[in-house]
Design a protein around this motif. Sequence first.
Motif, mmCIF file in Angstrom:
data_model
loop_
_atom_site.group_PDB
_atom_site.id
_atom_site.type_symbol
_atom_site.label_atom_id
_atom_site.label_comp_id
_atom_site.label_asym_id
_atom_site.label_seq_id
_atom_site.Cartn_x
_atom_site.Cartn_y
_atom_site.Cartn_z
ATOM 1 N N UNK A 168 0.859 -1.191 0.000
ATOM 2 C CA UNK A 168 0.000 0.000 0.000
ATOM 3 C C UNK A 168 0.893 1.239 0.000
ATOM 4 N N UNK A 169 1.314 1.659 -1.182
ATOM 5 C CA UNK A 169 2.265 2.759 -1.271
ATOM 6 C C UNK A 169 2.149 3.429 -2.637
ATOM 7 N N UNK A 170 2.261 4.769 -2.633
ATOM 8 C CA UNK A 170 2.375 5.553 -3.862
ATOM 9 C C UNK A 170 3.844 5.920 -4.016
ATOM 10 N N UNK A 171 4.397 5.689 -5.195
ATOM 11 C CA UNK A 171 5.815 5.919 -5.437
ATOM 12 C C UNK A 171 6.017 7.093 -6.389
ATOM 13 N N UNK A 172 6.960 7.979 -6.043
ATOM 14 C CA UNK A 172 7.430 9.026 -6.949
ATOM 15 C C UNK A 172 8.937 8.899 -7.074
ATOM 16 N N UNK A 173 9.434 8.757 -8.301
ATOM 17 C CA UNK A 173 10.876 8.658 -8.553
ATOM 18 C C UNK A 173 11.274 9.884 -9.363
ATOM 19 N N UNK A 174 11.901 10.854 -8.688
ATOM 20 C CA UNK A 174 12.117 12.155 -9.316
ATOM 21 C C UNK A 174 13.184 12.918 -8.552
ATOM 22 N N UNK A 175 14.297 13.224 -9.203
ATOM 23 C CA UNK A 175 15.307 14.060 -8.576
ATOM 24 C C UNK A 175 14.836 15.503 -8.488
ATOM 25 N N UNK A 176 15.175 16.185 -7.392
ATOM 26 C CA UNK A 176 14.763 17.578 -7.179
ATOM 27 C C UNK A 176 13.269 17.730 -7.456
ATOM 28 N N UNK A 177 12.482 16.891 -6.803
ATOM 29 C CA UNK A 177 11.061 16.746 -7.134
ATOM 30 C C UNK A 177 10.290 18.060 -7.061
ATOM 31 N N UNK A 178 10.576 18.861 -6.074
ATOM 32 C CA UNK A 178 9.796 20.083 -5.879
ATOM 33 C C UNK A 178 9.921 21.019 -7.083
ATOM 34 N N UNK A 179 11.144 21.216 -7.577
ATOM 35 C CA UNK A 179 11.329 22.105 -8.723
ATOM 36 C C UNK A 179 10.838 21.453 -10.014
#
Length: 323
Positions: A168-179
């Motif tokens: 039960x997990x949502x995954x985000x793979x992203x460097x410097x995600x906020x920008x």
Amino acid sequence: MRVAALLGHIGIEALVTPTLKRLGYDFDIFTYGVRYRDFESEWLLRIAQPHNIKDEDESRVLIKLNDFIGLDHNKYDAFFVDMHDFVWGALLSTGKRVVAYPCIMPHQWQKNQVEYWKHLRLHERSFRYIVNDTSYLAGFRKIYPEMNYWLIENAIDPDMEMHTGVKDNILTVLGAAKSRVSSAGISWDAFKGITSGLPHTIVGPMNEAVGGGCVSKEELLALYRDSRVCLNVFGNNVTIGLLEILMSGIPLVTVPAGQAASYLTNGVNAIMSSDVGYLKQKLKELYNNNDLALQIGKAGRKVALKHFNLLDKVLIWKEMLED
């Protein structure tokens, strides 16, 4: 054939390592961990105008590479490089094959940079310059027609563990995600709101401020396999990161962007929309219905297998490295 791969962007490793393995080469991968950051701070930052480097400086770049990442250039027949241009030039002085995979667009080139590249003799036969997007090839050739360009679109190895979605997990793979999220036209608060109330793991460098961080390759592959859904954003290009997500079979929820969107169909092989409310609704549906998540993910994998299968590109790499 023995190859050294000098990688400035660790995501490229997902392309390079499987390719060299499939070709049966002996190879070593050098990535910019702490030792490369030391190299960068001591050497790159000392040169305020890198395009004004003289011949003797290029030889010192090679010495620095030997010192900082343990590179003995005499051991190798060819080099694959995803680093700065004067590193390419330094390696060319060894007389070996050098293949460059830069993350740079034609419009970013400046006149002094092109002149510097000519000074480095990047038009020589031993140098190869990979362009991974057909839309950019004409631009590159117009700016520096003498250079040896090879069009090789990004691809991913199909040999990945199939997605299960058991966690039960949502995954985000992203460097410097906020920008990166902001550049996709979504506020960070709106992006986080899509996963509101659900467990959400953010993976990638420069994410400490948002509660994320780097993981090992094995940990990343396990997250792709076990997480229920992947929520990500992308730029205009078909990136290695996007292909890794699709090939893993994890269902993708994203904002439509550029060339990547042309391969995907909303509701069939991905969930795509610029409407944050819609993305939130669909992500929750996938989160609560693993059968539906598996269906969308398998359709996404079919896209990767059809258009971006590494096995279809291997012989091009062989010709490029050995010819």
